[in-house]
Design an enzyme around this catalytic site. Structure first.
Site, short mmCIF file in Angstrom:
data_model
loop_
_atom_site.label_atom_id
_atom_site.label_comp_id
_atom_site.label_asym_id
_atom_site.label_seq_id
_atom_site.Cartn_x
_atom_site.Cartn_y
_atom_site.Cartn_z
N LYS A 80 0.78 -1.23 0.00
CA LYS A 80 0.00 0.00 0.00
C LYS A 80 0.82 1.29 0.00
CE LYS A 80 -4.35 -0.68 -0.30
NZ LYS A 80 -5.39 0.19 -0.86
N ASP A 127 -8.34 0.39 6.61
CA ASP A 127 -8.44 -0.84 7.38
C ASP A 127 -7.09 -1.17 8.00
OD1 ASP A 127 -6.73 -2.47 5.44
OD2 ASP A 127 -8.20 -1.44 4.21
C1 LIG Z 1 -3.28 -6.23 1.65
C2 LIG Z 1 -4.29 -5.64 0.76
N1 LIG Z 1 -4.56 -6.25 -0.39
C3 LIG Z 1 -5.48 -5.75 -1.25
C4 LIG Z 1 -6.17 -4.59 -0.96
C5 LIG Z 1 -7.22 -4.12 -1.92
O1 LIG Z 1 -6.89 -2.93 -2.54
P1 LIG Z 1 -8.05 -2.01 -3.14
O2 LIG Z 1 -8.84 -1.47 -2.00
O3 LIG Z 1 -7.30 -1.01 -3.90
O4 LIG Z 1 -8.89 -2.86 -4.01
C6 LIG Z 1 -5.89 -3.91 0.22
C7 LIG Z 1 -6.58 -2.66 0.55
O5 LIG Z 1 -6.43 -2.08 1.60
C8 LIG Z 1 -4.93 -4.44 1.11
O6 LIG Z 1 -4.64 -3.85 2.27
#
Ligand SMILES: Cc1ncc(COP(=O)(O)O)c(C=O)c1O
Length: 417
Positions: A80, A127
């Site tokens: 992220k 989150d």
């Molecule tokens: C570890 C992880 N994978 C995937 C995602 C999904 O990303 P997006 O919200 O851009 O779809 C998040 C989003 O916070 C994440 O923390």
């Protein structure tokens, strides 16, 4: 205990009418390289591993299976930070009338720049992983940061953000409500800027930069695959609001314009807004509301990113909605590799695509999906493990104790269809 229908993987092929497809150009190779050049200026930067799992590929009946392991990103255990850091840099460059290429890390962290730019407060809702990335970047650049977290998030995730000198709270709100709260606070604060990893009508510039920042992982994976003489035939990418998916799908749609890989977007069942939108079929977005309880904390977002949705509706091939056991299985598969393969530590939001591919290749009830996606012994599959064990206690509960969902249901019951 969840009923059987709740435990099934659901899928839909993309039959939506195309839009004018204007967003995909924002994920061009040029834009992604620009973001990557910025990231390369960080002392913490290194290319994250692309781990091949040849024995698992053979066992599942695939030609190749690779995972881009984002647990190694900047020491933060998730991808992220790529987005938040790039968006903050683009914003600061814009305010100073410069191009982002003129403000690499050493310039951004210099006293001179602080004097010129002044003090800002970056606001966000999260989150966990996005907020940690924004707080980390703001802290490194000597800026303030305020982070709002939804109910259901864990103290471990809050502590990781607090360590970066941010003001952080857990609110009695869901993710999308926290986004609205942080946006309001940013608007009411002098030199307050909202750095959110999702877009909505009227708020698209910063989220587009965030998605371009994620492009670094797509571009690295592309180069790593090339070094291995591998052209991916399939990509599975997980989604919350869909920013990561939009960046990855957008990158590979631009990269292989004539014959793109078959790209599948994978969500948590509790927050499957993209799957529901695709199922509706007319190209409009469908929101999911409520608590969105899932172990996939990073995917618990119910309102699609408008920029990303435009890319996904034009370029994704399928949308899949997965109950929690799929991600828990993925975590365990990564954690106990076939002999000769490497172990990958992949957290709840990172592992759902692995759990899904394993299920598609081994479960007779998913035969139709396997055929629709043309997954077979010629397939060269790319997955992204978007996080490591960002919540180590939860990770151990899954791997050691067989946890499968938020209410600690037994493994076997959940797997029956
Ligand atoms: C570890 C992880 N994978 C995937 C995602 C999904 O990303 P997006 O919200 O851009 O779809 C998040 C989003 O916070 C994440 O923390």
């Amino acid at each position: 205990m969840a009923n059987k229908a709740d435990n099934q993987i659901k899928w839909v092929l993309n039959k939506m009418p195309k839009s004018d497809d204007k967003q995909v150009a924002n994920m061009s190779l040029e834009e992604m390289s620009k973001a990557n050049n910025f990231h390369k200026s960080f002392p913490q930067y290194s290319v994250t591993p692309l781990t091949g799992l040849p024995h698992l590929a053979e066992y599942l009946g695939l030609k190749k299976l690779y995972v881009k392991d984002e647990s190694y990103r900047f020491g933060l255990n998730a991808f992220k930070v790529l987005g938040g850091s790039y968006a903050i840099a683009r914003y600061m460059a814009q305010q100073l009338g410069k191009d982002v290429s003129e403000v690499p890390y050493d310039v951004l962290t210099s006293e001179k720049l602080k004097e010129d730019f002044g003090q800002a407060t970056f606001f966000t809702a999260t989150d966990g992983n996005h907020g940690r990335g924004v707080a980390w970047a703001a802290n490194k650049l000597g800026q303030k940061c305020v982070v709002r977290m939804p109910k259901g998030t864990t103290q471990t995730r809050l502590n990781n953000i607090a360590k970066e000198n941010a003001t952080v709270t857990i609110e009695n709100l869901n993710y999308d409500e926290c986004v609205r709260m942080a946006a309001k606070e940013a608007a009411e604060t002098e030199h307050g800027i909202m750095v959110q990893d999702t877009a909505w009508e009227g708020y698209e510039e910063i989220p587009t930069w965030i998605m371009q920042g994620y492009g670094t992982l797509a571009l690295e994976a592309d180069h790593q695959l090339e070094e291995d003489n591998c052209r991916p035939t399939h990509i599975f990418i997980q989604a919350g609001v869909g920013s990561l998916a939009g960046a990855v799908v957008g990158y590979f749609a631009n990269r292989f314009k004539e014959n793109p890989p078959i790209m599948t977007v994978v969500e948590a069942k509790a927050a499957d807004c993209l799957f529901r939108s695709a199922s509706k079929g007319d190209g409009s977005r469908v929101d999911v509301t409520g608590d969105m309880l899932t172990i996939m904390a990073g995917l618990a977002c119910g309102e699609p990113n408008t920029v990303s949705w435009d890319i996904l509706r034009n370029h994704a091939d399928a949308f899949v909605s997965c109950p929690d056991w799929v991600s828990a299985n993925g975590t365990r598969i990564y954690s106990s590799p076939m002999k000769g393969d490497e172990r990958v530590i992949s957290g709840e939001s990172g592992s759902v695509t692995m759990g899904l591919v394993a299920a598609i290749m081994t479960k007779p009830e998913l035969k139709e999906l396997k055929e629709a996606l043309k997954l077979d012994e010629n397939s060269q599959v790319l997955l992204v493990s978007s996080e490591g064990d960002t919540d180590p206690d939860r990770y151990r509960e899954i791997v050691w104790e067989g946890l499968c969902g938020t209410d600690k249901e037994p493994f076997a019951d959940l797997q029956e269809n």
